[in-house]
Design a protein around this motif. Structure first.
Motif, PDB file in Angstrom:
ATOM      1  N   ASN A 149       0.814  -1.217   0.000  1.00 36.74           N
ATOM      2  CA  ASN A 149       0.000   0.000   0.000  1.00 36.74           C
ATOM      3  C   ASN A 149       0.846   1.263   0.000  1.00 36.74           C
ATOM      4  N   THR A 150       0.367   2.243  -0.740  1.00 37.90           N
ATOM      5  CA  THR A 150       0.997   3.565  -0.851  1.00 37.90           C
ATOM      6  C   THR A 150      -0.084   4.630  -0.782  1.00 37.90           C
ATOM      7  N   TYR A 151       0.123   5.626   0.059  1.00 38.90           N
ATOM      8  CA  TYR A 151      -0.816   6.731   0.123  1.00 38.90           C
ATOM      9  C   TYR A 151      -0.354   7.839  -0.814  1.00 38.90           C
ATOM     10  N   GLN A 152      -1.231   8.225  -1.750  1.00 37.89           N
ATOM     11  CA  GLN A 152      -0.940   9.290  -2.692  1.00 37.89           C
ATOM     12  C   GLN A 152      -1.916  10.437  -2.480  1.00 37.89           C
ATOM     13  N   ASN A 153      -1.413  11.645  -2.538  1.00 39.41           N
ATOM     14  CA  ASN A 153      -2.255  12.837  -2.436  1.00 39.41           C
ATOM     15  C   ASN A 153      -1.843  13.770  -3.561  1.00 39.41           C
ATOM     16  N   GLU A 154      -2.742  14.023  -4.492  1.00 37.38           N
ATOM     17  CA  GLU A 154      -2.395  14.836  -5.662  1.00 37.38           C
ATOM     18  C   GLU A 154      -2.050  16.268  -5.295  1.00 37.38           C
ATOM     19  N   ASP A 155      -2.402  16.677  -4.080  1.00 44.18           N
ATOM     20  CA  ASP A 155      -2.098  18.040  -3.644  1.00 44.18           C
ATOM     21  C   ASP A 155      -0.855  18.120  -2.770  1.00 44.18           C
ATOM     22  N   LEU A 156      -0.120  17.023  -2.653  1.00 46.70           N
ATOM     23  CA  LEU A 156       1.087  17.051  -1.822  1.00 46.70           C
ATOM     24  C   LEU A 156       2.156  17.945  -2.443  1.00 46.70           C
ATOM     25  N   ALA A 157       2.378  17.817  -3.757  1.00 44.99           N
ATOM     26  CA  ALA A 157       3.459  18.564  -4.404  1.00 44.99           C
ATOM     27  C   ALA A 157       2.979  19.276  -5.660  1.00 44.99           C
ATOM     28  N   ASN A 158       3.520  20.457  -5.890  1.00 43.94           N
ATOM     29  CA  ASN A 158       3.340  21.180  -7.147  1.00 43.94           C
ATOM     30  C   ASN A 158       4.730  21.491  -7.679  1.00 43.94           C
TER      31      ASN A 158
END
Length: 342
Positions: free
Chosen positions: A192-201
């Protein structure tokens, strides 16, 4: 509970520290629940020293020996740039510094941190094995099983089952193992991996002006703004011309060769433009609008920078013939996905 999660980000860096270092440290200081361990051979007395950042004086040779100690075979680690391939080993290589931490991670120095906990907390609360997955910020659960997953096998493009790290440690070239290799391993084994599209720009490599690569905003002219510990990407709504912003966990300012302006003092707000970091006197809409409108170089300058980045510098690809780089696949993907921008 999230409040008791102990996190340490490990960053070995050898050679002259980047001129944005104090801003990096200042932004890290706003993330008091996360510790940073920076191993370097450089003098640090002229830098700010936040309570959550620890500097350890070390040579590249000493760090190299740490990796050799945990790998039975002779390793190839002849230059600091190759450390990117060894990042997934940090949990074992620097275990003496990581006792008591629930998560450890790695990252880059060409970043500005916002409110990281806001964007990683869901993954921490659910105790994901990995949070993120990019070289500029990834966290791993700190236990022997997770820390040794870099040794596992996965399926190669030709369908064969391989152990990618076996070639990584034997060759001097870079494989982006911290990103591509570990991604393949985690996907193959369904870890499992947690991804958040708003973590990095991130800023788009090859563009003189700092455009966002986020597909939600990549077609807009915008402004990367840091304000009181938050990373805010401002843009003009193309339909209404209304000024809007989106918050991210951090900015990754990838390959900003043209930066000449930097900050060394603590400030409330600053913007990141074509030539670097600039203190903001206020956060009024007119101030942000002016940054967006003026942060747009002449087409000739942008084209020259784009051509150099894509075909001469190696920023886009290492493939080349007769000294000219050939970003054929990269250009094809950008054109196909309507992401080409100069």
């Amino acid at each position: 509970m999230i409040y008791f999660m102990n996190i340490c980000v490990v960053i070995p860096y050898f050679g002259m520290l980047p001129p944005n270092m104090n801003t990096f440290l200042y932004s890290a200081s706003f993330n008091s629940r996360i510790d940073w361990l920076i191993l370097t051979d450089q003098e640090t007395t002229n830098l700010i020293h936040p309570k959550n950042v620890k500097f350890v004086y070390s040579s590249f040779d000493l760090v190299q020996k740490r990796f050799q100690h945990i790998i039975d075979d002779k390793i190839c680690l002849n230059a600091p740039y190759k450390l990117c391939d060894y990042r997934p080993l940090y949990g074992n290589a620097f275990s003496d510094y990581l006792n008591g931490y629930d998560y450890w991670g790695y990252g880059d120095l060409d970043v500005v941190y916002g409110d990281l906990m806001k964007f990683i907390s869901p993954g921490l609360q659910r105790k994901y094995d990995r949070i993120g997955g990019l070289g500029h910020f990834t966290l791993y659960k700190n236990n022997p099983e997770v820390n040794s997953r870099y040794l596992l096998s996965c399926k190669a493009r030709n369908g064969k089952i391989v152990k990618p790290f076996n070639r990584v440690y034997k060759r001097a070239r870079g494989y982006a193992f911290d990103e591509l290799g570990m991604r393949s391993i985690y996907q193959y084994h369904n870890f499992n991996t947690y991804q958040n599209e708003d973590l990095a720009n991130e800023t788009k490599t090859g563009c003189l002006d700092p455009y966002s690569i986020d597909p939600r905003f990549s077609k807009f002219d915008g402004a990367f703004v840091w304000h009181h510990g938050k990373c805010l990407y401002y843009y003009l709504n193309p339909k209404t011309n209304e000024l809007q912003y989106h918050e991210f966990g951090y900015f990754h300012l990838l390959k900003r060769h043209n930066f000449t302006a930097f900050l060394n003092d603590a400030v409330d707000s600053f913007a990141i433009t074509t030539n670097g970091y600039h203190k903001l006197q206020d956060m009024h809409d007119n101030t942000i609008r002016k940054i967006i409108e003026t942060n747009h170089s002449a087409y000739r300058k942008r084209l020259t920078y784009w051509f150099h980045s894509y075909f001469l510098s190696g920023d886009i690809t290492f493939r080349k013939i007769l000294g000219v780089h050939l970003p054929v696949f990269e250009l094809y993907e950008e054109i196909k996905n309507h992401e080409l921008r100069i």
